[in-house]
Scaffold this motif. Structure first.
Motif, PDB file in Angstrom:
ATOM      1  N   MET A   1       0.877  -1.258  -0.059  1.00  0.00           N
ATOM      2  CA  MET A   1       0.094  -0.194  -0.210  1.00  0.00           C
ATOM      3  C   MET A   1       0.874   1.192  -0.153  1.00  0.00           C
ATOM      4  SD  MET A   1      -2.895   1.363   2.886  1.00  0.00           S
ATOM      5  CE  MET A   1      -3.760  -0.261   2.674  1.00  0.00           C
ATOM      6  N   ASN A   2       1.912   1.272   0.838  1.00  0.00           N
ATOM      7  CA  ASN A   2       2.706   2.490   0.914  1.00  0.00           C
ATOM      8  C   ASN A   2       3.755   2.771  -0.380  1.00  0.00           C
ATOM      9  OD1 ASN A   2       2.273   2.939   3.495  1.00  0.00           O
ATOM     10  ND2 ASN A   2       4.039   1.916   4.272  1.00  0.00           N
ATOM     11  N   GLN A   3       3.779   1.647  -1.330  1.00  0.00           N
ATOM     12  CA  GLN A   3       4.367   1.890  -2.498  1.00  0.00           C
ATOM     13  C   GLN A   3       3.540   2.737  -3.272  1.00  0.00           C
ATOM     14  OE1 GLN A   3       5.383  -1.847  -3.868  1.00  0.00           O
ATOM     15  NE2 GLN A   3       7.341  -2.221  -2.792  1.00  0.00           N
ATOM     16  N   GLU A   4       2.234   2.805  -3.412  1.00  0.00           N
ATOM     17  CA  GLU A   4       1.195   3.537  -4.281  1.00  0.00           C
ATOM     18  C   GLU A   4       1.192   5.049  -3.634  1.00  0.00           C
ATOM     19  OE1 GLU A   4      -1.492  -0.203  -5.138  1.00  0.00           O
ATOM     20  OE2 GLU A   4      -2.467   1.466  -3.883  1.00  0.00           O
ATOM     21  N   ARG A   5       1.650   5.311  -2.449  1.00  0.00           N
ATOM     22  CA  ARG A   5       1.545   6.684  -1.819  1.00  0.00           C
ATOM     23  C   ARG A   5       2.768   7.654  -2.324  1.00  0.00           C
ATOM     24  NH1 ARG A   5       1.449   5.678   3.970  1.00  0.00           N
ATOM     25  NH2 ARG A   5       1.177   8.027   4.247  1.00  0.00           N
ATOM     26  N   THR A   6       2.742   8.732  -2.416  1.00  0.00           N
ATOM     27  CA  THR A   6       3.804   9.730  -2.753  1.00  0.00           C
ATOM     28  C   THR A   6       3.987  10.565  -1.494  1.00  0.00           C
ATOM     29  OG1 THR A   6       2.394  10.974  -3.934  1.00  0.00           O
ATOM     30  CG2 THR A   6       3.645   9.397  -4.845  1.00  0.00           C
ATOM     31  N   MET A   7       5.220  11.169  -1.592  1.00  0.00           N
ATOM     32  CA  MET A   7       5.459  12.337  -0.609  1.00  0.00           C
ATOM     33  C   MET A   7       6.379  13.279  -1.178  1.00  0.00           C
ATOM     34  SD  MET A   7       8.170  10.318   2.006  1.00  0.00           S
ATOM     35  CE  MET A   7       9.828   9.607   1.366  1.00  0.00           C
ATOM     36  N   SER A   8       6.718  14.288  -0.542  1.00  0.00           N
ATOM     37  CA  SER A   8       7.670  15.236  -1.288  1.00  0.00           C
ATOM     38  C   SER A   8       9.221  15.032  -0.155  1.00  0.00           C
ATOM     39  CB  SER A   8       7.327  16.610  -0.953  1.00  0.00           C
ATOM     40  OG  SER A   8       6.172  16.975  -1.652  1.00  0.00           O
ATOM     41  N   ASP A  22       8.679  14.955  -5.653  1.00  0.00           N
ATOM     42  CA  ASP A  22       7.829  13.628  -5.391  1.00  0.00           C
ATOM     43  C   ASP A  22       8.662  12.397  -5.551  1.00  0.00           C
ATOM     44  OD1 ASP A  22       5.826  15.451  -4.726  1.00  0.00           O
ATOM     45  OD2 ASP A  22       4.900  15.542  -6.864  1.00  0.00           O
ATOM     46  N   LEU A  23       8.419  11.440  -4.660  1.00  0.00           N
ATOM     47  CA  LEU A  23       8.697  10.201  -4.541  1.00  0.00           C
ATOM     48  C   LEU A  23       7.707   9.364  -3.881  1.00  0.00           C
ATOM     49  CD1 LEU A  23      11.664   9.806  -1.958  1.00  0.00           C
ATOM     50  CD2 LEU A  23      10.484  11.896  -2.094  1.00  0.00           C
ATOM     51  N   PRO A  24       7.930   8.073  -4.141  1.00  0.00           N
ATOM     52  CA  PRO A  24       7.218   7.062  -3.247  1.00  0.00           C
ATOM     53  C   PRO A  24       7.497   6.839  -1.962  1.00  0.00           C
ATOM     54  CG  PRO A  24       8.108   5.993  -5.296  1.00  0.00           C
ATOM     55  CD  PRO A  24       8.661   7.483  -4.911  1.00  0.00           C
ATOM     56  N   VAL A  25       6.311   7.022  -1.271  1.00  0.00           N
ATOM     57  CA  VAL A  25       6.678   6.604   0.279  1.00  0.00           C
ATOM     58  C   VAL A  25       7.125   5.203   0.549  1.00  0.00           C
ATOM     59  CG1 VAL A  25       5.404   6.317   2.652  1.00  0.00           C
ATOM     60  CG2 VAL A  25       4.853   8.110   1.112  1.00  0.00           C
ATOM     61  N   PRO A  26       8.246   4.821   1.179  1.00  0.00           N
ATOM     62  CA  PRO A  26       8.807   3.611   1.262  1.00  0.00           C
ATOM     63  C   PRO A  26       8.185   2.766   2.166  1.00  0.00           C
ATOM     64  CG  PRO A  26      10.128   5.040   2.327  1.00  0.00           C
ATOM     65  CD  PRO A  26       9.291   6.057   1.642  1.00  0.00           C
ATOM     66  N   GLU A  27       8.470   1.442   2.196  1.00  0.00           N
ATOM     67  CA  GLU A  27       7.843   0.443   2.937  1.00  0.00           C
ATOM     68  C   GLU A  27       8.981  -0.167   3.673  1.00  0.00           C
ATOM     69  OE1 GLU A  27       5.050  -3.714   2.581  1.00  0.00           O
ATOM     70  OE2 GLU A  27       5.028  -1.988   1.042  1.00  0.00           O
ATOM     71  N   PRO A  28       9.105  -0.477   5.030  1.00  0.00           N
ATOM     72  CA  PRO A  28      10.064  -0.994   5.729  1.00  0.00           C
ATOM     73  C   PRO A  28      10.221  -2.239   5.565  1.00  0.00           C
ATOM     74  CG  PRO A  28       7.938  -0.587   7.454  1.00  0.00           C
ATOM     75  CD  PRO A  28       7.808   0.221   5.954  1.00  0.00           C
ATOM     76  N   GLY A  29      11.439  -2.843   5.360  1.00  0.00           N
ATOM     77  CA  GLY A  29      11.831  -4.038   5.293  1.00  0.00           C
ATOM     78  C   GLY A  29      12.485  -4.773   6.660  1.00  0.00           C
ATOM     79  N   GLN A 127      24.208   9.539   1.498  1.00  0.00           N
ATOM     80  CA  GLN A 127      24.095   8.007   0.553  1.00  0.00           C
ATOM     81  C   GLN A 127      22.826   7.427   0.480  1.00  0.00           C
ATOM     82  OE1 GLN A 127      26.911   8.174   3.268  1.00  0.00           O
ATOM     83  NE2 GLN A 127      27.960   9.607   1.831  1.00  0.00           N
ATOM     84  N   ARG A 128      22.019   7.759   1.547  1.00  0.00           N
ATOM     85  CA  ARG A 128      20.611   7.137   1.646  1.00  0.00           C
ATOM     86  C   ARG A 128      19.705   8.172   1.862  1.00  0.00           C
ATOM     87  NH1 ARG A 128      20.120   2.824   6.037  1.00  0.00           N
ATOM     88  NH2 ARG A 128      17.731   3.168   5.658  1.00  0.00           N
ATOM     89  N   ASP A 129      18.324   8.060   1.638  1.00  0.00           N
ATOM     90  CA  ASP A 129      17.466   9.084   1.886  1.00  0.00           C
ATOM     91  C   ASP A 129      17.278   9.568   3.211  1.00  0.00           C
ATOM     92  OD1 ASP A 129      16.561   9.362  -0.876  1.00  0.00           O
ATOM     93  OD2 ASP A 129      15.161   7.975  -0.435  1.00  0.00           O
ATOM     94  N   GLY A 130      17.439  10.782   3.523  1.00  0.00           N
ATOM     95  CA  GLY A 130      17.370  11.671   4.863  1.00  0.00           C
ATOM     96  C   GLY A 130      15.998  12.027   5.286  1.00  0.00           C
ATOM     97  N   GLY A 131      16.255  13.120   6.300  1.00  0.00           N
ATOM     98  CA  GLY A 131      14.711  13.488   6.908  1.00  0.00           C
ATOM     99  C   GLY A 131      14.113  14.722   6.189  1.00  0.00           C
ATOM    100  N   HIS A 132      14.799  15.343   5.158  1.00  0.00           N
ATOM    101  CA  HIS A 132      14.143  16.366   4.533  1.00  0.00           C
ATOM    102  C   HIS A 132      12.956  15.823   3.666  1.00  0.00           C
ATOM    103  CE1 HIS A 132      17.007  18.782   6.189  1.00  0.00           C
ATOM    104  NE2 HIS A 132      17.559  19.241   5.150  1.00  0.00           N
ATOM    105  N   ALA A 133      11.965  15.017   4.539  1.00  0.00           N
ATOM    106  CA  ALA A 133      10.765  14.565   3.688  1.00  0.00           C
ATOM    107  C   ALA A 133       9.718  14.305   4.750  1.00  0.00           C
ATOM    108  CB  ALA A 133      11.276  13.210   2.900  1.00  0.00           C
ATOM    109  N   HIS A 134       8.596  13.918   4.177  1.00  0.00           N
ATOM    110  CA  HIS A 134       7.569  13.512   5.233  1.00  0.00           C
ATOM    111  C   HIS A 134       7.573  12.431   6.085  1.00  0.00           C
ATOM    112  CE1 HIS A 134       5.358  16.156   2.242  1.00  0.00           C
ATOM    113  NE2 HIS A 134       4.975  16.864   3.217  1.00  0.00           N
ATOM    114  N   TYR A 135       8.552  11.238   4.994  1.00  0.00           N
ATOM    115  CA  TYR A 135       8.893  10.086   5.828  1.00  0.00           C
ATOM    116  C   TYR A 135      10.159   9.759   5.655  1.00  0.00           C
ATOM    117  CZ  TYR A 135       3.710   9.512   6.139  1.00  0.00           C
ATOM    118  OH  TYR A 135       2.388   9.723   6.227  1.00  0.00           O
ATOM    119  N   VAL A 136      10.858   8.869   6.652  1.00  0.00           N
ATOM    120  CA  VAL A 136      12.331   8.650   6.429  1.00  0.00           C
ATOM    121  C   VAL A 136      12.099   7.028   6.749  1.00  0.00           C
ATOM    122  CG1 VAL A 136      12.897   9.469   8.486  1.00  0.00           C
ATOM    123  CG2 VAL A 136      14.635   8.810   6.842  1.00  0.00           C
TER     124      VAL A 136
END
Length: 349
Positions: A1-8, A22-29, A127-136
């Motif tokens: 479900m999270n993969q279908e959502r987007t965030m900034s 805009d980028l997809p909201v990641p899903e935790p592994g 080197q990996r997505d950080g905190g300047h987004a709605h989700y990390v």
């Protein structure tokens, strides 16, 4: 479900601009958590090494930034947990330690993920997505509990600047037996002053060349005195810390240390140049250098700040929504008085 959502998310092209995409909201592994970001600080290293595109931390040509979502100072609330997550769960409030290390080397096993040299080491916002987004998306192993007494803005400041200052002050053993001299009153210097007060320093004196920053520091109720580098600074401090990262600032910190004093160097960049005999040997000085802090010390700091009744957010002069990241970075790179923070989820801050 999270993969279908987007965030900034905010990206830094390296040409003194900040871009929202805009980028997809990641899903935790496995072993990961998804954190809704309540606050994300802008660090001086973000400005110099990424925003302006200067050389990286280890002197490599070109910054170590890999075109990911920026921001290595996130704090927020866990909204999803992946398989195998054991310590944290949904709705837990956390600070994200900004390096994900290999977890196996001696530095990682001591909690100093910052000093991990394994190929898989990755920094949030570098080197990996950080905190300047709605989700990390964060590794559970990099999460630090955020006490209820502290805000998400407090947590964002602990994630780097306050952690860096605390490590430097721990190394020199700040306590009630002597004074503390803080050189350079940017965000890390302001943090050092506040933490030094909490650690019991008899007097906390600041030195800062910028009139704008001196005025801001003087109004925080942290420093007993705020001086210019041209003022006479008597060598009466048992402990001094340079947060300026400049040759002149480091010289001031050394000159301001009394006999048998301890000097901490935490500012990035620049050079160290000093006369040796009178400045160091004859005063029996000890110099310490530290890079950020450990996961365990950051956890300890968060607990101590709550216990001391100290709120890091006092040093924040400007807060911006994520949509105004370009304005926030422009201010942080120029005329800001104190710390600049982004609020990706203002309802949490």
């Amino acid at each position: 479900m999270n993969q279908e959502r987007t965030m900034s998310g905010v990206y830094l092209p390296g040409d003194s601009t900040a871009v929202l995409r805009d980028l997809p909201v990641p899903e935790p592994g496995p072993g990961q958590v998804l954190v809704e970001v309540g606050a994300s600080g802008i660090c001086g290293s973000d400005i110099g090494y990424i925003y302006h595109g200067h050389k990286g931390h280890r002197g490599v040509d070109g910054p170590a930034y890999r075109g990911v979502v920026a921001g290595h100072e996130p704090s927020g609330r866990i909204v999803a947990a992946g398989p195998g997550v054991r310590r944290f769960g949904v709705d837990d409030r956390v600070i994200v330690y900004h390096i994900a290390g290999c977890g196996l080397c001696d530095n990682c096993r001591r909690g100093y993920f910052i000093s991990c040299t394994a190929p898989e080491r990755k920094a949030y916002g570098w080197q990996r997505d950080g905190g300047h987004a709605h989700y990390v998306l964060a590794e559970e192993s990099t999460c630090v509990p955020l006490p209820d007494e502290l805000s998400y803005v407090d947590g964002a400041l602990i994630a780097c600047g306050f952690g860096t200052a605390y490590e430097g002050l721990r190394r020199i053993g700040v306590n009630g037996d002597g004074d503390l001299l803080v050189v350079g009153l940017g965000p890390v210097g302001l943090a050092a002053g506040m933490i030094g007060r909490g650690m019991g320093a008899r007097r906390v004196v600041g030195v800062e060349p910028s009139e704008r920053r001196r005025e801001w520091a003087s109004g925080l109720g942290v420093f007993d005195e705020v001086l210019t580098p041209d003022d006479e600074i008597a060598p009466v401090s048992a402990t001094t810390i340079d947060c300026s990262g400049s040759r002149a600032g480091r010289a001031t910190a050394i000159a301001g240390a009394a006999e048998w004093g301890r000097v901490s160097l935490v500012g990035e960049g620049g050079t160290l140049e000093t006369e040796v005999s009178d400045a160091l040997l004859h005063k029996q000085l000890t110099l310490y250098a530290s890079w950020v802090t450990s996961l365990t010390a950051m956890t300890e700091l968060a607990v101590n700040l709550a216990r001391w009744g100290l709120r890091p957010e006092r040093v924040v002069s400007d807060r911006f929504p994520l949509e105004d990241a370009a304005k926030a970075y422009e201010l942080a790179a120029g005329a800001s008085q104190g710390k600049v923070v982004l609020l990706p989820s203002p309802e949490l801050a």
